[in-house]
Design a protein around this motif. Structure first.
Motif, short mmCIF file in Angstrom:
data_model
loop_
_atom_site.label_atom_id
_atom_site.label_comp_id
_atom_site.label_asym_id
_atom_site.label_seq_id
_atom_site.Cartn_x
_atom_site.Cartn_y
_atom_site.Cartn_z
N GLU A 13 27.29 -3.63 50.95
CA GLU A 13 28.01 -2.55 50.27
C GLU A 13 29.51 -2.59 50.53
N ALA A 14 30.23 -2.01 49.58
CA ALA A 14 31.69 -1.91 49.69
C ALA A 14 32.11 -0.58 49.09
N GLU A 15 33.12 0.00 49.67
CA GLU A 15 33.63 1.27 49.16
C GLU A 15 34.98 1.03 48.50
N VAL A 16 35.05 1.31 47.20
CA VAL A 16 36.29 1.17 46.45
C VAL A 16 36.92 2.56 46.39
N LEU A 17 38.21 2.63 46.68
CA LEU A 17 38.88 3.91 46.82
C LEU A 17 39.44 4.48 45.52
N SER A 18 39.25 3.79 44.42
CA SER A 18 39.72 4.29 43.13
C SER A 18 38.60 4.13 42.10
N THR A 19 38.82 4.68 40.93
CA THR A 19 37.82 4.49 39.88
C THR A 19 37.92 3.07 39.33
N ILE A 20 36.79 2.56 38.90
CA ILE A 20 36.74 1.20 38.36
C ILE A 20 36.48 1.29 36.87
N SER A 21 37.33 0.63 36.11
CA SER A 21 37.12 0.61 34.66
C SER A 21 35.94 -0.31 34.34
N ALA A 22 35.43 -0.19 33.15
CA ALA A 22 34.31 -1.04 32.72
C ALA A 22 34.72 -2.51 32.77
N GLU A 23 35.97 -2.78 32.40
CA GLU A 23 36.46 -4.16 32.40
C GLU A 23 36.55 -4.69 33.84
N GLN A 24 37.07 -3.88 34.76
CA GLN A 24 37.16 -4.31 36.16
C GLN A 24 35.76 -4.53 36.74
#
Length: 186
Positions: A35-46
């Protein structure tokens, strides 16, 4: 946002995930096995780009809740067998239940249904791989290895090793030594 990643089982995998997140400009916090925690929202493309980038390394983003839970079970086992030297003070089923906040029977049934093997066989397979690794390094004797991997005795370890590999631990070690001496002759 938490991402769950299949096949992420080693320190190198953690480094790869961090590298791919950085390449995509995604700020992240914790990156652990699976697992990894991303601190921002991720777009569908990302999300799509990250999925493709990780797939090149044999890693896979997971969205299915059952798959995520199975991967968590695997990660707990891998962490315990390969990266922890501390003995458990409770039995493994209790430990797993507490760690994942699920009833062990549910976890065991789900794991068997999805993986086609029991949790116990998965643990044994990883313990035997760890034993092989320790035998190859030749830094510990069999008694020390049995203690480190929480076997009740050297005999229990040897029996299980032979059942899985078809070789005794000492024969396995001899094969490694024989191979090394043959390579020295080249």
């Amino acid at each position: 946002m938490k991402l769950y990643i299949k096949n992420m089982v080693c320190i190198r995998c953690k480094m790869l995930v961090k590298e791919e997140l950085t390449k995509l400009g995604l700020p992240f916090g914790m990156v652990e096995l699976g697992e990894a925690e991303v601190l921002s929202t991720i777009s569908a493309e990302q999300h799509s780009q990250l999925k493709s980038a990780l797939l090149k390394w044999g890693l896979e983003l997971m969205d299915d809740k059952k798959s995520i839970l199975i991967q968590k079970v695997k990660n707990v086992i891998i962490e315990l067998v390969h990266y922890t030297d501390e003995p458990l003070t409770i039995n493994f089923s209790e430990f797993l239940s507490q760690k994942l906040n699920y009833d062990y029977t549910y976890l065991a049934n789900l794991f068997s249904e999805v993986q086609g093997i029991t949790i116990e066989k998965f643990i044994i397979a990883h313990k035997i791989e760890r034993v092989k690794e320790l035998l190859v390094y030749n830094e510990l004797n069999l008694t020390q290895i049995a203690y480190l991997l929480h076997y009740s005795s050297v005999a229990h370890l040897s029996t299980q090793f032979k059942k899985v590999t078809g070789l005794t631990p000492s024969h396995f070690r001899q094969l490694k030594e024989k191979r090394r001496s043959m390579l020295d002759d080249v």
